[in-house]
Design a protein around this motif. Structure first.
Motif, PDB file in Angstrom:
ATOM      1  N   SER A  92       0.814  -1.227   0.000  1.00 36.96           N
ATOM      2  CA  SER A  92       0.000   0.000   0.000  1.00 36.96           C
ATOM      3  C   SER A  92       0.847   1.277   0.000  1.00 36.96           C
ATOM      4  O   SER A  92       0.438   2.302  -0.556  1.00 36.96           O
ATOM      5  CB  SER A  92      -0.934   0.010   1.210  1.00 36.96           C
ATOM      6  OG  SER A  92      -1.810  -1.093   1.168  1.00 36.96           O
ATOM      7  N   TYR A  93       1.999   1.213   0.655  1.00 41.08           N
ATOM      8  CA  TYR A  93       2.805   2.428   0.822  1.00 41.08           C
ATOM      9  C   TYR A  93       4.195   2.327   0.182  1.00 41.08           C
ATOM     10  O   TYR A  93       4.943   3.304   0.178  1.00 41.08           O
ATOM     11  CB  TYR A  93       2.976   2.741   2.317  1.00 41.08           C
ATOM     12  CG  TYR A  93       1.676   2.995   3.028  1.00 41.08           C
ATOM     13  CD1 TYR A  93       1.089   4.254   3.009  1.00 41.08           C
ATOM     14  CD2 TYR A  93       1.020   1.971   3.712  1.00 41.08           C
ATOM     15  CE1 TYR A  93      -0.113   4.489   3.658  1.00 41.08           C
ATOM     16  CE2 TYR A  93      -0.178   2.199   4.363  1.00 41.08           C
ATOM     17  CZ  TYR A  93      -0.743   3.463   4.331  1.00 41.08           C
ATOM     18  OH  TYR A  93      -1.938   3.696   4.975  1.00 41.08           O
ATOM     19  N   GLY A  94       4.516   1.169  -0.340  1.00 38.40           N
ATOM     20  CA  GLY A  94       5.865   0.946  -0.859  1.00 38.40           C
ATOM     21  C   GLY A  94       6.290   1.917  -1.944  1.00 38.40           C
ATOM     22  O   GLY A  94       7.414   2.444  -1.921  1.00 38.40           O
ATOM     23  N   ASN A  95       5.387   2.186  -2.893  1.00 39.27           N
ATOM     24  CA  ASN A  95       5.751   3.060  -4.014  1.00 39.27           C
ATOM     25  C   ASN A  95       6.014   4.500  -3.556  1.00 39.27           C
ATOM     26  O   ASN A  95       6.978   5.141  -3.996  1.00 39.27           O
ATOM     27  CB  ASN A  95       4.656   3.047  -5.081  1.00 39.27           C
ATOM     28  CG  ASN A  95       4.631   1.743  -5.863  1.00 39.27           C
ATOM     29  OD1 ASN A  95       5.652   1.053  -5.958  1.00 39.27           O
ATOM     30  ND2 ASN A  95       3.477   1.395  -6.419  1.00 39.27           N
ATOM     31  N   SER A  96       5.149   5.011  -2.689  1.00 36.85           N
ATOM     32  CA  SER A  96       5.327   6.400  -2.227  1.00 36.85           C
ATOM     33  C   SER A  96       6.586   6.532  -1.372  1.00 36.85           C
ATOM     34  O   SER A  96       7.319   7.528  -1.472  1.00 36.85           O
ATOM     35  CB  SER A  96       4.101   6.868  -1.447  1.00 36.85           C
ATOM     36  OG  SER A  96       3.902   6.070  -0.288  1.00 36.85           O
ATOM     37  N   ILE A  97       6.838   5.503  -0.539  1.00 35.24           N
ATOM     38  CA  ILE A  97       8.058   5.538   0.284  1.00 35.24           C
ATOM     39  C   ILE A  97       9.291   5.459  -0.612  1.00 35.24           C
ATOM     40  O   ILE A  97      10.264   6.203  -0.421  1.00 35.24           O
ATOM     41  CB  ILE A  97       8.064   4.377   1.301  1.00 35.24           C
ATOM     42  CG1 ILE A  97       6.916   4.535   2.303  1.00 35.24           C
ATOM     43  CG2 ILE A  97       9.401   4.337   2.045  1.00 35.24           C
ATOM     44  CD1 ILE A  97       6.742   3.334   3.231  1.00 35.24           C
ATOM     45  N   ALA A  98       9.241   4.566  -1.601  1.00 36.96           N
ATOM     46  CA  ALA A  98      10.382   4.397  -2.510  1.00 36.96           C
ATOM     47  C   ALA A  98      10.672   5.686  -3.275  1.00 36.96           C
ATOM     48  O   ALA A  98      11.837   6.071  -3.459  1.00 36.96           O
ATOM     49  CB  ALA A  98      10.105   3.257  -3.481  1.00 36.96           C
ATOM     50  N   THR A  99       9.609   6.356  -3.709  1.00 38.39           N
ATOM     51  CA  THR A  99       9.796   7.627  -4.426  1.00 38.39           C
ATOM     52  C   THR A  99      10.495   8.650  -3.528  1.00 38.39           C
ATOM     53  O   THR A  99      11.426   9.349  -3.956  1.00 38.39           O
ATOM     54  CB  THR A  99       8.438   8.188  -4.888  1.00 38.39           C
ATOM     55  OG1 THR A  99       7.832   7.258  -5.793  1.00 38.39           O
ATOM     56  CG2 THR A  99       8.615   9.530  -5.583  1.00 38.39           C
ATOM     57  N   GLY A 100      10.043   8.722  -2.282  1.00 36.39           N
ATOM     58  CA  GLY A 100      10.661   9.655  -1.338  1.00 36.39           C
ATOM     59  C   GLY A 100      12.117   9.315  -1.063  1.00 36.39           C
ATOM     60  O   GLY A 100      12.980  10.208  -1.016  1.00 36.39           O
ATOM     61  N   LEU A 101      12.400   8.023  -0.910  1.00 38.29           N
ATOM     62  CA  LEU A 101      13.781   7.601  -0.640  1.00 38.29           C
ATOM     63  C   LEU A 101      14.701   7.914  -1.819  1.00 38.29           C
ATOM     64  O   LEU A 101      15.854   8.320  -1.635  1.00 38.29           O
ATOM     65  CB  LEU A 101      13.818   6.107  -0.324  1.00 38.29           C
ATOM     66  CG  LEU A 101      13.148   5.684   0.997  1.00 38.29           C
ATOM     67  CD1 LEU A 101      13.123   4.164   1.118  1.00 38.29           C
ATOM     68  CD2 LEU A 101      13.872   6.293   2.195  1.00 38.29           C
ATOM     69  N   ARG A 102      14.180   7.727  -3.026  1.00 41.52           N
ATOM     70  CA  ARG A 102      14.996   8.058  -4.212  1.00 41.52           C
ATOM     71  C   ARG A 102      15.243   9.566  -4.295  1.00 41.52           C
ATOM     72  O   ARG A 102      16.328  10.002  -4.683  1.00 41.52           O
ATOM     73  CB  ARG A 102      14.311   7.548  -5.480  1.00 41.52           C
ATOM     74  CG  ARG A 102      14.349   6.034  -5.618  1.00 41.52           C
ATOM     75  CD  ARG A 102      14.005   5.574  -7.028  1.00 41.52           C
ATOM     76  NE  ARG A 102      14.084   4.117  -7.107  1.00 41.52           N
ATOM     77  CZ  ARG A 102      13.046   3.289  -7.004  1.00 41.52           C
ATOM     78  NH1 ARG A 102      11.821   3.792  -6.841  1.00 41.52           N
ATOM     79  NH2 ARG A 102      13.210   1.981  -7.080  1.00 41.52           N
ATOM     80  N   ASP A 103      14.225  10.330  -3.931  1.00 39.45           N
ATOM     81  CA  ASP A 103      14.401  11.793  -3.927  1.00 39.45           C
ATOM     82  C   ASP A 103      15.435  12.214  -2.878  1.00 39.45           C
ATOM     83  O   ASP A 103      16.234  13.135  -3.115  1.00 39.45           O
ATOM     84  CB  ASP A 103      13.067  12.490  -3.659  1.00 39.45           C
ATOM     85  CG  ASP A 103      12.113  12.395  -4.848  1.00 39.45           C
ATOM     86  OD1 ASP A 103      12.597  12.104  -5.965  1.00 39.45           O
ATOM     87  OD2 ASP A 103      10.899  12.603  -4.655  1.00 39.45           O
ATOM     88  N   ILE A 104      15.409  11.542  -1.736  1.00 34.35           N
ATOM     89  CA  ILE A 104      16.426  11.816  -0.707  1.00 34.35           C
ATOM     90  C   ILE A 104      17.812  11.509  -1.269  1.00 34.35           C
ATOM     91  O   ILE A 104      18.759  12.290  -1.109  1.00 34.35           O
ATOM     92  CB  ILE A 104      16.162  10.973   0.557  1.00 34.35           C
ATOM     93  CG1 ILE A 104      14.903  11.465   1.267  1.00 34.35           C
ATOM     94  CG2 ILE A 104      17.363  11.040   1.512  1.00 34.35           C
ATOM     95  CD1 ILE A 104      14.462  10.576   2.423  1.00 34.35           C
ATOM     96  N   GLY A 105      17.914  10.355  -1.942  1.00 32.58           N
ATOM     97  CA  GLY A 105      19.191   9.972  -2.538  1.00 32.58           C
ATOM     98  C   GLY A 105      19.679  10.982  -3.562  1.00 32.58           C
ATOM     99  O   GLY A 105      20.876  11.290  -3.630  1.00 32.58           O
ATOM    100  N   LYS A 106      18.739  11.519  -4.353  1.00 32.29           N
ATOM    101  CA  LYS A 106      19.111  12.518  -5.364  1.00 32.29           C
ATOM    102  C   LYS A 106      19.650  13.789  -4.709  1.00 32.29           C
ATOM    103  O   LYS A 106      20.635  14.376  -5.176  1.00 32.29           O
ATOM    104  CB  LYS A 106      17.897  12.856  -6.236  1.00 32.29           C
ATOM    105  CG  LYS A 106      17.488  11.747  -7.199  1.00 32.29           C
ATOM    106  CD  LYS A 106      16.223  12.134  -7.963  1.00 32.29           C
ATOM    107  CE  LYS A 106      15.753  10.992  -8.868  1.00 32.29           C
ATOM    108  NZ  LYS A 106      14.472  11.335  -9.554  1.00 32.29           N
ATOM    109  N   GLU A 107      18.984  14.214  -3.637  1.00 33.55           N
ATOM    110  CA  GLU A 107      19.438  15.430  -2.946  1.00 33.55           C
ATOM    111  C   GLU A 107      20.825  15.224  -2.333  1.00 33.55           C
ATOM    112  O   GLU A 107      21.688  16.107  -2.406  1.00 33.55           O
ATOM    113  CB  GLU A 107      18.437  15.826  -1.855  1.00 33.55           C
ATOM    114  CG  GLU A 107      17.073  16.256  -2.359  1.00 33.55           C
ATOM    115  CD  GLU A 107      17.111  17.532  -3.181  1.00 33.55           C
ATOM    116  OE1 GLU A 107      18.081  18.310  -3.056  1.00 33.55           O
ATOM    117  OE2 GLU A 107      16.169  17.757  -3.965  1.00 33.55           O
ATOM    118  N   ILE A 108      21.024  14.059  -1.750  1.00 28.36           N
ATOM    119  CA  ILE A 108      22.331  13.776  -1.151  1.00 28.36           C
ATOM    120  C   ILE A 108      23.403  13.655  -2.235  1.00 28.36           C
ATOM    121  O   ILE A 108      24.543  14.099  -2.060  1.00 28.36           O
ATOM    122  CB  ILE A 108      22.258  12.498  -0.289  1.00 28.36           C
ATOM    123  CG1 ILE A 108      21.370  12.756   0.933  1.00 28.36           C
ATOM    124  CG2 ILE A 108      23.649  12.060   0.159  1.00 28.36           C
ATOM    125  CD1 ILE A 108      21.158  11.557   1.814  1.00 28.36           C
TER     126      ILE A 108
END
Length: 299
Positions: A92-108
């Motif tokens: 239910s939440y995997g895709n939204s969490i994954a998107t956020g984690l990838r965005d965090i990775g991009k910022e870092i």
């Protein structure tokens, strides 16, 4: 009755002696002022030497991460995103969490790119000090022991170059700092999804088919949170570095303004002034290796 003779001093002699006395007094006054008053003021060259010494000393004391460390942080975000996206227990939440984690990775990752540029610029800043202060010394060595207005203008141009270099480095620091803050904001934005996702996944914790998957997801989320905890510390160090650069950039501008105000008065240049400039540049070279080392990219 005998008249008493009174020698007559001519007006010319009176004027001559008076003028000579005034000249001597004026000479003594300005000689004393130059030696005992002017020289008590901090020399602009001493200020330049102090700035050169202190800016690199303070920058060297700031703990900064190597580019390789930032690269590792980016990988952890990507790994966690892949795990959450593929996990059936986080459906239910995997895709939204994954998107956020990838965005965090991009910022870092962007922060890491900027840090690498920052370290390269930090290394070149020392070279710039070496070049510009060397030019100042050469200019002063080619003159008498007095600095005139044209010399002051030349030195001011050299200082303006250094101020510009410091500003360029400070802007890179600020951009890297802001990317890390953006990563932390994204983590805050997906916090509810992570909590809800973990709550839903816990329903399968006793299921041997999914339990290992849940443990892995929790560990990788914890790894990302650890990355962000370390990033908070990095933000503090970058703020300190930014303040150092801002402070010493302003101090150089103050010296530049002081040279502007000198006008046609001139300024005595001593061997001590030149020696202090030489020692300051030599001292700054001792810190040159730090940024080169931090800028190394992992194979």
């Amino acid at each position: 009755m005998t008249d008493t003779y009174h020698p007559v001093i001519s007006f010319y002699k009176i004027f001559k002696y008076a003028a000579l006395s005034v000249f001597v007094l004026v000479f003594i006054k300005y000689f004393i002022y130059d030696i005992y008053v002017t020289n008590k003021k901090p020399s602009p060259f001493r200020k330049i030497a102090d700035i050169t010494n202190n800016i690199f000393e303070e920058m060297n004391n700031v703990e900064l991460p190597a580019v390789s460390t930032i690269s590792e942080h980016t990988v952890k975000c990507r790994v966690a995103a892949n795990t959450l996206e593929r996990s059936l227990t986080f459906k239910s939440y995997g895709n939204s969490i994954a998107t956020g984690l990838r965005d965090i990775g991009k910022e870092i990752r962007e922060a890491g790119i900027l840090l690498q540029k920052m370290y390269s610029k930090g290394s070149s800043l020392q070279t710039s000090f070496d070049i510009e202060i060397g030019a100042i010394k050469q200019r002063l060595n080619s003159k008498s022991n007095y600095m005139r207005q044209d010399d002051a203008s030349y030195i001011k141009e050299r200082l303006d170059i250094l101020v510009k270099k410091i500003k360029e480095l400070r802007l890179l620091v600020e951009k890297g700092h802001n990317h890390i803050l953006d990563a932390m904001k994204i983590r805050s934005d997906i916090n509810d999804d992570i909590k809800n996702g973990l709550g839903a996944a816990d329903k399968y914790s006793n299921n041997t088919k999914h339990s290992a998957d849940i443990v892995r997801a929790k560990k990788e989320l914890a790894d990302v949170d650890k990355v962000l905890s370390e990033s908070i510390i990095i933000v503090g160090h970058l703020q300190r570095l930014r303040d150092i650069l801002n402070d010493y950039g302003n101090k150089l501008m103050d010296v530049s303004d002081e040279l502007d105000e000198m006008g046609n008065e001139g300024r005595r240049v001593t061997k001590k002034d030149l020696k202090q400039l030489t020692l300051a540049v030599d001292h700054s070279k001792a810190h040159h290796h730090k940024f080169n080392k931090l800028a190394q990219v992992p194979d």
